[in-house]
Design an enzyme around this catalytic site. Structure first.
Site, PDB file in Angstrom:
ATOM      1  N   CYS A 241       0.882  -1.184   0.000  1.00  0.00           N
ATOM      2  CA  CYS A 241       0.000   0.000   0.000  1.00  0.00           C
ATOM      3  C   CYS A 241       0.909   1.220   0.000  1.00  0.00           C
ATOM      4  O   CYS A 241       1.157   1.819   1.044  1.00  0.00           O
ATOM      5  CB  CYS A 241      -0.924  -0.007   1.212  1.00  0.00           C
ATOM      6  SG  CYS A 241      -1.922  -1.508   1.364  1.00  0.00           S
ATOM      7  N   ALA A 242       1.403   1.612  -1.161  1.00  0.00           N
ATOM      8  CA  ALA A 242       2.621   2.425  -1.239  1.00  0.00           C
ATOM      9  C   ALA A 242       2.419   3.934  -1.323  1.00  0.00           C
ATOM     10  O   ALA A 242       3.370   4.682  -1.077  1.00  0.00           O
ATOM     11  CB  ALA A 242       3.460   1.971  -2.435  1.00  0.00           C
ATOM     12  N   PRO A 244       1.952   7.834  -0.718  1.00  0.00           N
ATOM     13  CA  PRO A 244       2.425   8.537  -1.921  1.00  0.00           C
ATOM     14  C   PRO A 244       3.852   8.182  -2.349  1.00  0.00           C
ATOM     15  O   PRO A 244       4.430   8.829  -3.209  1.00  0.00           O
ATOM     16  CB  PRO A 244       2.372  10.011  -1.491  1.00  0.00           C
ATOM     17  CG  PRO A 244       2.691   9.960  -0.032  1.00  0.00           C
ATOM     18  CD  PRO A 244       2.078   8.684   0.496  1.00  0.00           C
ATOM     19  N   GLY A 245       4.442   7.179  -1.721  1.00  0.00           N
ATOM     20  CA  GLY A 245       5.756   6.721  -2.151  1.00  0.00           C
ATOM     21  C   GLY A 245       6.895   7.023  -1.214  1.00  0.00           C
ATOM     22  O   GLY A 245       8.049   6.734  -1.533  1.00  0.00           O
ATOM     23  N   LYS A 247       7.765   5.651   1.697  1.00  0.00           N
ATOM     24  CA  LYS A 247       8.441   4.451   2.180  1.00  0.00           C
ATOM     25  C   LYS A 247       9.040   3.653   1.017  1.00  0.00           C
ATOM     26  O   LYS A 247      10.122   3.064   1.155  1.00  0.00           O
ATOM     27  CB  LYS A 247       7.482   3.612   3.014  1.00  0.00           C
ATOM     28  CG  LYS A 247       7.012   4.341   4.277  1.00  0.00           C
ATOM     29  CD  LYS A 247       5.999   3.525   5.057  1.00  0.00           C
ATOM     30  CE  LYS A 247       5.455   4.322   6.242  1.00  0.00           C
ATOM     31  NZ  LYS A 247       4.580   5.444   5.811  1.00  0.00           N
ATOM     32  N   ASP A 265      -0.797   0.544  -5.434  1.00  0.00           N
ATOM     33  CA  ASP A 265      -1.903   1.313  -4.875  1.00  0.00           C
ATOM     34  C   ASP A 265      -3.054   1.213  -5.860  1.00  0.00           C
ATOM     35  O   ASP A 265      -2.834   1.108  -7.074  1.00  0.00           O
ATOM     36  CB  ASP A 265      -1.538   2.778  -4.637  1.00  0.00           C
ATOM     37  CG  ASP A 265      -2.486   3.422  -3.625  1.00  0.00           C
ATOM     38  OD1 ASP A 265      -2.144   3.441  -2.429  1.00  0.00           O
ATOM     39  OD2 ASP A 265      -3.563   3.886  -4.038  1.00  0.00           O
ATOM     40  N   ASP A 292      -5.286  -3.406  -6.763  1.00  0.00           N
ATOM     41  CA  ASP A 292      -5.843  -3.641  -5.433  1.00  0.00           C
ATOM     42  C   ASP A 292      -4.988  -4.679  -4.719  1.00  0.00           C
ATOM     43  O   ASP A 292      -4.900  -5.832  -5.146  1.00  0.00           O
ATOM     44  CB  ASP A 292      -7.292  -4.135  -5.580  1.00  0.00           C
ATOM     45  CG  ASP A 292      -7.983  -4.351  -4.241  1.00  0.00           C
ATOM     46  OD1 ASP A 292      -7.297  -4.348  -3.195  1.00  0.00           O
ATOM     47  OD2 ASP A 292      -9.216  -4.532  -4.246  1.00  0.00           O
ATOM     48  N   ASP A 322       2.188  -1.191   5.099  1.00  0.00           N
ATOM     49  CA  ASP A 322       1.809   0.022   5.830  1.00  0.00           C
ATOM     50  C   ASP A 322       0.320   0.203   5.557  1.00  0.00           C
ATOM     51  O   ASP A 322      -0.078   0.841   4.590  1.00  0.00           O
ATOM     52  CB  ASP A 322       2.638   1.210   5.337  1.00  0.00           C
ATOM     53  CG  ASP A 322       2.386   2.460   6.153  1.00  0.00           C
ATOM     54  OD1 ASP A 322       2.382   2.374   7.389  1.00  0.00           O
ATOM     55  OD2 ASP A 322       2.176   3.527   5.545  1.00  0.00           O
ATOM     56  N   CYS A 372      -0.616   4.161  11.197  1.00  0.00           N
ATOM     57  CA  CYS A 372      -0.479   5.468  11.858  1.00  0.00           C
ATOM     58  C   CYS A 372      -1.700   5.721  12.723  1.00  0.00           C
ATOM     59  O   CYS A 372      -2.270   6.808  12.730  1.00  0.00           O
ATOM     60  CB  CYS A 372      -0.271   6.595  10.836  1.00  0.00           C
ATOM     61  SG  CYS A 372      -1.615   6.773   9.635  1.00  0.00           S
TER      62      CYS A 372
END
Length: 475
Positions: A241-242, A244-245, A247, A265, A292, A322, A372
């Site tokens: 689940c990357a 906005p990039g 990580k 994503d 997905d 994440d 988070c």
């Protein structure tokens, strides 16, 4: 000392959170009064920004020391701001910049503008006000006026209003770059800065177009999680689940851009953002796909004929999940309008994604799960579920170790809780440093504070010690 009220939540959401933080195990250990004080302290901290701005240096293109020097030069242009730039001793590619505030002697102006809650949160982290974020402005506001900026924390202000008497929080003063007429004329969709903040209540440098390609704004735990994953050059790594990039680009940088980083994503414009960030940071090992993550596992046994998803089982050396979450650890956040159903909706999705990740991971590979948020259901309960559902997974110690241990209440042992990292904003009192206090503080004290006074976050690390398909000999 708090300058804002505690985060505003729906009563049923606050009760849900309180029940988690005051579960039987916690109350038996801390006592009811101490557990309740800790929870109330957390709610107050969530409405205030962290004490430090964190930037990750793109070590693929430059050195940390070079960026540190450039930043100090940039800060001199920012109202002559004189603050230290600290390199984190355990995260060598991370720099920390103290936030000064809350500043209490800012004179409120007659001319006012009201911004949306999200825009207001960004202002408290150092951003200027962009035109789309302005909800209301005084009828006499002209370009060049000094105006007071307020946040409509409950989303009640009508777009284009000339005044607003509802719940609003003062964010500081700025200079308008546009007149009220220009902002609300409706003739064209304006972008760019609408108000340049000159006296924010929390003084933190704006990073708008500052050293693009050299640094990436990231919360401290978000940088920790990639170091915990510990990717190596030449490996095949999946960021499930990357967007906005942040990580994914960190993974690629730690791998010296050698190997393959697959970033997924399901939202097209977010995938484009990942690609843009990879290009900006000069990273070629990232391959981003709009897909997905819950469907990323290939179920038939045909040979792979394409580089994109879905993927064959046990085909990645390391995986970062994440996970999408309720985001209840984000700071500052003065009001959350979500219903209890919305807050609780993430646990099933997280489990679907985790199941895919566990099956895509090679034996001997590492899986890191992070959120988070602060809820027990999305963190420690997920770890307990994962260990029960996937006997092939074992919890692992984490390095670097910066957060606290996990929270009791999910049935995990003390040893298992010690292998988790939970970043709890309530761990230290709210700060109000000024520049004199910063001059007197030691680097060690500031690092210690930065480690504690950050967003709410959670990290768990798993080793896949055998294949998913192998039977457990003990059963």
């Amino acid at each position: 000392m708090p300058v804002f009220p505690k985060i505003s939540l729906r009563p049923e959401v606050e009760k849900y959170l309180k029940d988690g933080f005051m579960n039987k195990e916690v109350v038996n250990t801390l006592g009811k009064a101490a557990a309740e004080r800790k929870f109330e302290t957390l709610l107050k901290h969530l409405s205030h920004p962290p004490s430090f701005t964190t930037v990750r240096v793109n070590t693929h293109l430059t050195s940390v020391q070079h960026v540190k020097t450039l930043l100090l030069d940039e800060f001199q242009k920012f109202n002559g701001l004189s603050v230290p730039v600290l390199q984190h001793p355990d995260l060598e590619d991370v720099l920390l910049i103290p936030v000064i505030g809350p500043r209490k002697n800012i004179k409120k102006q007659q001319c006012e503008a009201v911004v949306g809650a999200q825009c207001g949160n960004a202002v408290l982290r150092g951003a200027h006000v962009y035109v789309p974020g302005i909800v209301s402005a005084s009828s006499f506001m002209k370009a060049g006026d000094v105006i007071s900026v307020y946040s409509d924390i409950k989303g009640k202000c009508k777009k284009g209003a000339r005044e607003f008497d509802g719940t609003k929080v003062f964010l500081g003063n700025g200079i308008s770059a546009r007149s009220r007429k220009e902002i609300f004329s409706g003739l064209c969709e304006l972008k760019g800065i609408g108000i340049r903040m000159t006296e924010p209540i929390y003084l933190s440098p704006s990073f708008d177009n500052v050293l693009p390609g050299y640094l990436f704004l990231q919360n401290l735990p978000s940088a920790v999680v990639t170091h915990v994953l510990h990717p190596q050059p030449g490996e095949r790594v999946l960021d499930l689940c990357a967007a906005p990039g942040g990580k994914a680009t960190h993974i690629a940088a730690l791998m010296h851009d050698q190997g393959e980083v697959i970033a997924l994503d399901k939202i097209p414009n977010k995938v484009e953002k990942i690609k843009q960030n990879a290009l900006l940071l000069g990273l070629n090992s990232i391959k981003a796909f709009c897909f997905d993550g819950t469907k990323a596992l290939k179920h038939d046994m045909t040979e792979d004929t394409q580089e994109g998803p879905p993927f064959s089982p046990e085909s990645f050396d390391r995986i970062l999940l994440d996970a999408p979450c309720s985001g209840m650890g984000q700071r500052p956040n003065m009001a959350c309008t979500w219903t209890l159903k919305e807050v609780m909706s993430y646990q099933p999705l997280q489990r679907k994604l985790f199941s895919v990740a566990a099956q895509l991971l090679k034996p001997g590979g590492m899986l890191v799960y992070s959120t988070c948020t602060i809820t027990l259901a999305e963190n420690e309960e997920q770890v307990a579920w994962a260990l029960s559902t996937f006997p092939c997974l074992q919890l692992q110690p984490q390095e670097p170790r910066i957060g606290e241990e996990g929270m009791m209440g999910a049935g995990l042992s003390l040893e298992q809780l010690r292998q988790l990292q939970r970043f709890d904003p309530s761990a230290v009192p709210l700060q109000d440093p000024d520049q004199d206090a910063l001059r007197d503080a030691t680097a060690e004290d500031m690092i210690r504070l930065a480690n504690k006074d950050c967003i709410g976050f959670f990290i768990a690390k798993f080793l896949k010690w055998k294949s998913t398909s192998e039977k457990d000999p003990q059963k």
